[in-house]
Design an enzyme around this catalytic site. Structure first.
Site, PDB file in Angstrom:
ATOM      1  N   SER A   1      95.913  66.097  25.531  1.00 24.68           N
ATOM      2  CA  SER A   1      95.866  64.636  25.334  1.00 24.68           C
ATOM      3  C   SER A   1      94.607  64.048  25.971  1.00 24.68           C
ATOM      4  O   SER A   1      94.007  63.118  25.421  1.00 24.68           O
ATOM      5  CB  SER A   1      97.129  63.963  25.882  1.00 24.68           C
ATOM      6  OG  SER A   1      97.172  63.989  27.285  1.00 24.68           O
TER       7      SER A   1
ATOM      8  N   HIS B   1      91.754  52.264  28.562  1.00 27.51           N
ATOM      9  CA  HIS B   1      93.193  52.526  28.686  1.00 27.51           C
ATOM     10  C   HIS B   1      93.378  53.466  29.882  1.00 27.51           C
ATOM     11  O   HIS B   1      92.667  54.470  30.010  1.00 27.51           O
ATOM     12  CB  HIS B   1      93.730  53.190  27.409  1.00 27.51           C
ATOM     13  CG  HIS B   1      95.090  53.779  27.620  1.00 27.51           C
ATOM     14  ND1 HIS B   1      96.157  53.015  28.047  1.00 27.51           N
ATOM     15  CD2 HIS B   1      95.553  55.062  27.531  1.00 27.51           C
ATOM     16  CE1 HIS B   1      97.214  53.792  28.182  1.00 27.51           C
ATOM     17  NE2 HIS B   1      96.875  55.046  27.885  1.00 27.51           N
TER      18      HIS B   1
ATOM     19  N   ASP C   1     100.743  69.169  47.174  1.00 35.36           N
ATOM     20  CA  ASP C   1      99.780  68.460  48.031  1.00 35.36           C
ATOM     21  C   ASP C   1      99.600  67.039  47.467  1.00 35.36           C
ATOM     22  O   ASP C   1      99.250  66.877  46.294  1.00 35.36           O
ATOM     23  CB  ASP C   1      98.446  69.229  48.012  1.00 35.36           C
ATOM     24  CG  ASP C   1      97.377  68.548  48.860  1.00 35.36           C
ATOM     25  OD1 ASP C   1      97.625  67.433  49.376  1.00 35.36           O
ATOM     26  OD2 ASP C   1      96.288  69.132  48.985  1.00 35.36           O
TER      27      ASP C   1
ATOM     28  N   LYS D   1      86.788  59.794  34.120  1.00 33.32           N
ATOM     29  CA  LYS D   1      86.448  60.800  33.101  1.00 33.32           C
ATOM     30  C   LYS D   1      85.876  60.119  31.859  1.00 33.32           C
ATOM     31  O   LYS D   1      84.921  60.597  31.257  1.00 33.32           O
ATOM     32  CB  LYS D   1      87.693  61.608  32.706  1.00 33.32           C
ATOM     33  CG  LYS D   1      88.195  62.581  33.781  1.00 33.32           C
ATOM     34  CD  LYS D   1      89.497  63.227  33.302  1.00 33.32           C
ATOM     35  CE  LYS D   1      90.221  63.978  34.408  1.00 33.32           C
ATOM     36  NZ  LYS D   1      89.836  65.354  34.584  1.00 33.32           N
TER      37      LYS D   1
ATOM     38  N   GLU E   1     106.002  50.688  22.639  1.00 34.30           N
ATOM     39  CA  GLU E   1     106.529  51.951  22.136  1.00 34.30           C
ATOM     40  C   GLU E   1     107.852  52.268  22.844  1.00 34.30           C
ATOM     41  O   GLU E   1     108.320  53.393  22.815  1.00 34.30           O
ATOM     42  CB  GLU E   1     105.514  53.087  22.296  1.00 34.30           C
ATOM     43  CG  GLU E   1     105.031  53.320  23.707  1.00 34.30           C
ATOM     44  CD  GLU E   1     104.049  54.476  23.803  1.00 34.30           C
ATOM     45  OE1 GLU E   1     104.429  55.606  23.461  1.00 34.30           O
ATOM     46  OE2 GLU E   1     102.901  54.241  24.225  1.00 34.30           O
TER      47      GLU E   1
ATOM     48  N   SER F   1      97.914  57.616  21.802  1.00 37.71           N
ATOM     49  CA  SER F   1      98.073  59.014  21.387  1.00 37.71           C
ATOM     50  C   SER F   1      98.592  59.095  19.958  1.00 37.71           C
ATOM     51  O   SER F   1      99.264  58.193  19.468  1.00 37.71           O
ATOM     52  CB  SER F   1      99.053  59.722  22.318  1.00 37.71           C
ATOM     53  OG  SER F   1      98.468  59.917  23.571  1.00 37.71           O
TER      54      SER F   1
ATOM     55  N   ASN G   1     101.380  54.194  34.714  1.00 32.74           N
ATOM     56  CA  ASN G   1     101.106  53.974  33.296  1.00 32.74           C
ATOM     57  C   ASN G   1     102.093  52.943  32.733  1.00 32.74           C
ATOM     58  O   ASN G   1     103.272  52.951  33.063  1.00 32.74           O
ATOM     59  CB  ASN G   1     101.231  55.295  32.515  1.00 32.74           C
ATOM     60  CG  ASN G   1     100.546  55.239  31.148  1.00 32.74           C
ATOM     61  OD1 ASN G   1     100.081  54.171  30.730  1.00 32.74           O
ATOM     62  ND2 ASN G   1     100.457  56.355  30.470  1.00 32.74           N
TER      63      ASN G   1
ATOM     64  N   THR H   1     102.972  60.361  36.303  1.00 34.44           N
ATOM     65  CA  THR H   1     102.174  59.282  35.691  1.00 34.44           C
ATOM     66  C   THR H   1     103.064  58.252  34.995  1.00 34.44           C
ATOM     67  O   THR H   1     102.641  57.607  34.047  1.00 34.44           O
ATOM     68  CB  THR H   1     101.140  59.843  34.678  1.00 34.44           C
ATOM     69  OG1 THR H   1     101.842  60.421  33.579  1.00 34.44           O
ATOM     70  CG2 THR H   1     100.246  60.888  35.293  1.00 34.44           C
TER      71      THR H   1
ATOM     72  N   CYS I   1     100.006  53.672  22.921  1.00 38.35           N
ATOM     73  CA  CYS I   1      99.382  52.714  23.850  1.00 38.35           C
ATOM     74  C   CYS I   1      98.363  51.810  23.154  1.00 38.35           C
ATOM     75  O   CYS I   1      97.801  50.906  23.769  1.00 38.35           O
ATOM     76  CB  CYS I   1      98.716  53.456  25.000  1.00 38.35           C
ATOM     77  SG  CYS I   1      99.784  54.673  25.750  1.00 38.35           S
TER      78      CYS I   1
HETATM   79  N1  CAA Z   1      93.385  67.583  45.877  1.00 36.57           N
HETATM   80  C1  CAA Z   1      92.516  66.980  45.028  1.00 36.57           C
HETATM   81  N2  CAA Z   1      92.564  67.160  43.676  1.00 36.57           N
HETATM   82  C2  CAA Z   1      93.514  67.981  43.186  1.00 36.57           C
HETATM   83  C3  CAA Z   1      94.448  68.648  44.030  1.00 36.57           C
HETATM   84  C4  CAA Z   1      94.352  68.418  45.437  1.00 36.57           C
HETATM   85  N3  CAA Z   1      95.188  68.993  46.276  1.00 36.57           N
HETATM   86  N4  CAA Z   1      95.264  69.375  43.245  1.00 36.57           N
HETATM   87  C5  CAA Z   1      94.866  69.178  41.960  1.00 36.57           C
HETATM   88  N5  CAA Z   1      93.813  68.364  41.939  1.00 36.57           N
HETATM   89  C6  CAA Z   1      93.076  67.872  40.763  1.00 36.57           C
HETATM   90  C7  CAA Z   1      92.832  68.962  39.732  1.00 36.57           C
HETATM   91  O1  CAA Z   1      91.678  69.713  40.022  1.00 36.57           O
HETATM   92  C8  CAA Z   1      92.691  68.120  38.469  1.00 36.57           C
HETATM   93  O2  CAA Z   1      91.408  67.558  38.446  1.00 36.57           O
HETATM   94  P1  CAA Z   1      90.531  67.608  37.090  1.00 36.57           P
HETATM   95  O3  CAA Z   1      91.252  66.720  36.119  1.00 36.57           O
HETATM   96  O4  CAA Z   1      89.210  67.046  37.515  1.00 36.57           O
HETATM   97  O5  CAA Z   1      90.500  69.018  36.633  1.00 36.57           O
HETATM   98  C9  CAA Z   1      93.660  66.955  38.706  1.00 36.57           C
HETATM   99  O6  CAA Z   1      93.931  66.939  40.101  1.00 36.57           O
HETATM  100  C10 CAA Z   1      95.006  67.127  37.994  1.00 36.57           C
HETATM  101  O7  CAA Z   1      95.511  68.370  38.354  1.00 36.57           O
HETATM  102  P2  CAA Z   1      96.110  69.331  37.238  1.00 36.57           P
HETATM  103  O8  CAA Z   1      95.163  69.387  36.077  1.00 36.57           O
HETATM  104  O9  CAA Z   1      96.542  70.592  37.849  1.00 36.57           O
HETATM  105  O10 CAA Z   1      97.379  68.441  36.880  1.00 36.57           O
HETATM  106  P3  CAA Z   1      98.511  68.645  35.834  1.00 36.57           P
HETATM  107  O11 CAA Z   1      98.134  69.646  34.801  1.00 36.57           O
HETATM  108  O12 CAA Z   1      99.781  68.847  36.551  1.00 36.57           O
HETATM  109  O13 CAA Z   1      98.581  67.189  35.187  1.00 36.57           O
HETATM  110  C11 CAA Z   1      97.920  65.859  33.340  1.00 36.57           C
HETATM  111  C12 CAA Z   1      97.480  66.483  34.656  1.00 36.57           C
HETATM  112  C13 CAA Z   1      98.067  66.954  32.294  1.00 36.57           C
HETATM  113  C14 CAA Z   1      96.906  64.829  32.872  1.00 36.57           C
HETATM  114  C15 CAA Z   1      99.299  65.176  33.573  1.00 36.57           C
HETATM  115  O14 CAA Z   1      99.184  64.130  34.494  1.00 36.57           O
HETATM  116  C16 CAA Z   1      99.939  64.650  32.314  1.00 36.57           C
HETATM  117  O15 CAA Z   1     100.512  65.389  31.507  1.00 36.57           O
HETATM  118  N6  CAA Z   1      99.908  63.300  32.121  1.00 36.57           N
HETATM  119  C17 CAA Z   1     100.521  62.657  30.974  1.00 36.57           C
HETATM  120  C18 CAA Z   1      99.601  62.655  29.778  1.00 36.57           C
HETATM  121  C19 CAA Z   1      98.429  61.712  29.942  1.00 36.57           C
HETATM  122  O16 CAA Z   1      98.471  60.770  30.699  1.00 36.57           O
HETATM  123  N7  CAA Z   1      97.366  61.980  29.180  1.00 36.57           N
HETATM  124  C20 CAA Z   1      96.181  61.123  29.219  1.00 36.57           C
HETATM  125  C21 CAA Z   1      95.528  61.025  27.865  1.00 36.57           C
HETATM  126  S1  CAA Z   1      96.711  60.491  26.631  1.00 36.57           S
HETATM  127  C22 CAA Z   1      96.838  58.796  26.884  1.00 36.57           C
HETATM  128  O17 CAA Z   1      96.020  58.217  27.555  1.00 36.57           O
HETATM  129  C23 CAA Z   1      98.000  58.080  26.299  1.00 36.57           C
HETATM  130  C24 CAA Z   1      99.014  57.839  27.344  1.00 36.57           C
HETATM  131  O18 CAA Z   1      99.018  56.800  27.989  1.00 36.57           O
HETATM  132  C25 CAA Z   1     100.018  58.870  27.596  1.00 36.57           C
END
Ligand code: CAA
Length: 389
Positions: free
Chosen positions: A201, A233, A29, A242, A79, A309, A276, A152, A111
């Site tokens: 993370s 960031h 979705d 958040k 990086e 990170s 990102n 991302t 980052c």
């Molecule tokens: N409609 C509306 N919202 C929806 C939806 C839909 N149809 N389906 C899912 N969502 C929402 C979920 O409820 C969730 O919301 P919450 O965060 O409020 O719980 C959100 O969308 C994401 O869904 P999931 O949690 O199921 O997503 P995921 O597990 O596939 O991925 C993530 C999320 C783990 C952050 C992933 O994007 C990821 O691994 N990203 C890379 C790591 C990252 O960016 N980390 C951030 C901190 S580290 C950092 O900042 C350094 C850096 O740059 C990497």
């Protein structure tokens, strides 16, 4: 003595993958991306674009406005390094024709490194007001296909001129910082894509924010209600929401929805469509705030949260200078974003995840439409091209 960002400009690639296209391919979705993580598009670098060409595109318009022979140092944060020994900034130095009386060094910690470079430049100018330092933060964010991070990705480079009596932002003394040896996101030397424990993370990010904030308040005695706007960031724009909610809860502030938006929203406009860009992400967010805020930001205090990170984090603040609007490069930022070309999922795979970009001898097809491109790698040497206008 006032020191900080005199000019700031960012560059991104000429191509993007829409998260609508991505969602169709994955059978997901699309609102998971548009609402759940708050992203619409990801800038995708073609094979003839790297952090050097991106940073050259970011820096060139700044150098056009000043005497580039006065640049005393290039501090390059990334990086996505192109060489284990030679700094990316040395390639950039050559491409831009910077003076030989100049120091060039690469900074790395995920980052966070852009902030480290900015603070180092700040300190160097305070030690010697003659310094005029080009700070670069540039990255290409790549995760494995079908991994949680794939949605991302993105890329971008920010160039900042740091000097005395800056026209955009003075950096205030004192900051709060925090380090913890954790494995939330990393990229071993033998990989071109990052590994990430996604959910973990985000938890480490939010904990680091609380820790860095506590230290910031202790060090500076500046408080939440003395800060007008917040740049975080941005790995994906929902992370800003958040983060800001976490900070508000920590300081027990009463912030209306309208105020919440005023404090954070303008900083997300570009990142929603660029994706990102790791070390550049915080500063693209800052450009976004400056370019898209409805109100005059002159004399407003900005809080900046930098997170890398692994992990290193820092919270610092600065004051926007009156008249800053005259020195923004808004038109260039917006034109670059609007003129990007959409890719199909297959084209994105060819650009981003083809196996042979590390070959010893390769000539790259011309995709990069900018002034600077990576033409070839010959006998392990990267050959860059500066295109005629
Ligand atoms: N409609 C509306 N919202 C929806 C939806 C839909 N149809 N389906 C899912 N969502 C929402 C979920 O409820 C969730 O919301 P919450 O965060 O409020 O719980 C959100 O969308 C994401 O869904 P999931 O949690 O199921 O997503 P995921 O597990 O596939 O991925 C993530 C999320 C783990 C952050 C992933 O994007 C990821 O691994 N990203 C890379 C790591 C990252 O960016 N980390 C951030 C901190 S580290 C950092 O900042 C350094 C850096 O740059 C990497």
């Amino acid at each position: 003595m006032k020191v900080g960002i005199d000019l700031i400009h960012f560059a991104t690639s000429d191509y993007f993958l829409g998260l609508d296209t991505f969602a169709k391919e994955k059978g997901t979705d699309v609102n998971k991306y548009l609402i759940g993580i708050g992203q619409e598009q990801m800038s995708i670098a073609p094979p003839d674009e790297d952090i050097v060409t991106l940073s050259a595109k970011a820096a060139a318009p700044i150098l056009e406005q000043i005497d580039k022979q006065k640049i005393t140092a290039v501090l390059f944060a990334t990086e996505s390094g192109v060489d284990q020994s030679k700094s990316a900034g040395a390639f950039l130095h050559g491409l831009l024709g910077l003076p030989k009386r100049c120091r060039v060094v690469e900074f790395k910690h995920a980052c966070y490194a852009g902030t480290a470079a900015l603070q180092m430049a700040n300190t160097m100018v305070k030690a010697n007001p003659k310094e005029k330092i080009l700070v670069i933060a540039a990255d290409i964010a790549k995760y494995d296909v079908d991994s949680s991070g794939e949605a991302t990705q993105g890329c971008g480079a920010v160039a900042m001129l740091v000097k005395e009596n800056p026209r955009i932002l003075t950096i205030e003394p004192g900051s709060g910082y925090y380090t913890d040896d954790v494995m939330d996101f990393w990229r071993p030397n033998y990989r071109t894509t990052a590994l990430v424990d996604g959910k973990y993370s985000t938890k480490v990010y939010l904990n680091s924010l609380k820790q860095a904030w506590e230290h910031f308040v202790e060090e500076t005695d500046r408080h939440f209600d003395e800060i007008d706007a917040f740049c975080y960031h941005i790995p994906f724009s929902r992370m800003t929401e958040k983060a800001h909610k976490t900070l508000i809860k920590k300081v027990k502030a009463d912030v209306s929805n309208e105020k919440f938006k005023e404090q954070t929203l303008a900083g997300q406009t570009y990142n929603r469509v660029v994706g990102n860009s790791y070390s550049a992400s915080l500063f693209i967010g800052f450009c976004s705030f400056l370019d898209n805020a409805a109100q005059d930001l002159g004399n407003k205090r900005f809080g900046f949260f930098s997170y890398g990170s692994g992990c290193v984090a820092e919270f610092f603040s600065g004051i926007i200078q009156p008249g800053y609007q005259q020195h923004l490069m808004t038109a260039s930022h917006q034109t670059q974003i609007q003129s990007r070309q959409a890719l199909s999922y297959k084209e994105y795979l060819n650009f981003y995840h083809q196996a042979d970009t590390d070959a010893d001898n390769i000539t790259f097809p011309r995709y990069n439409k900018g002034l600077f491109r990576l033409e070839a790698i010959r006998d392990h040497i990267r050959i860059y091209e500066k295109q005629a206008l």
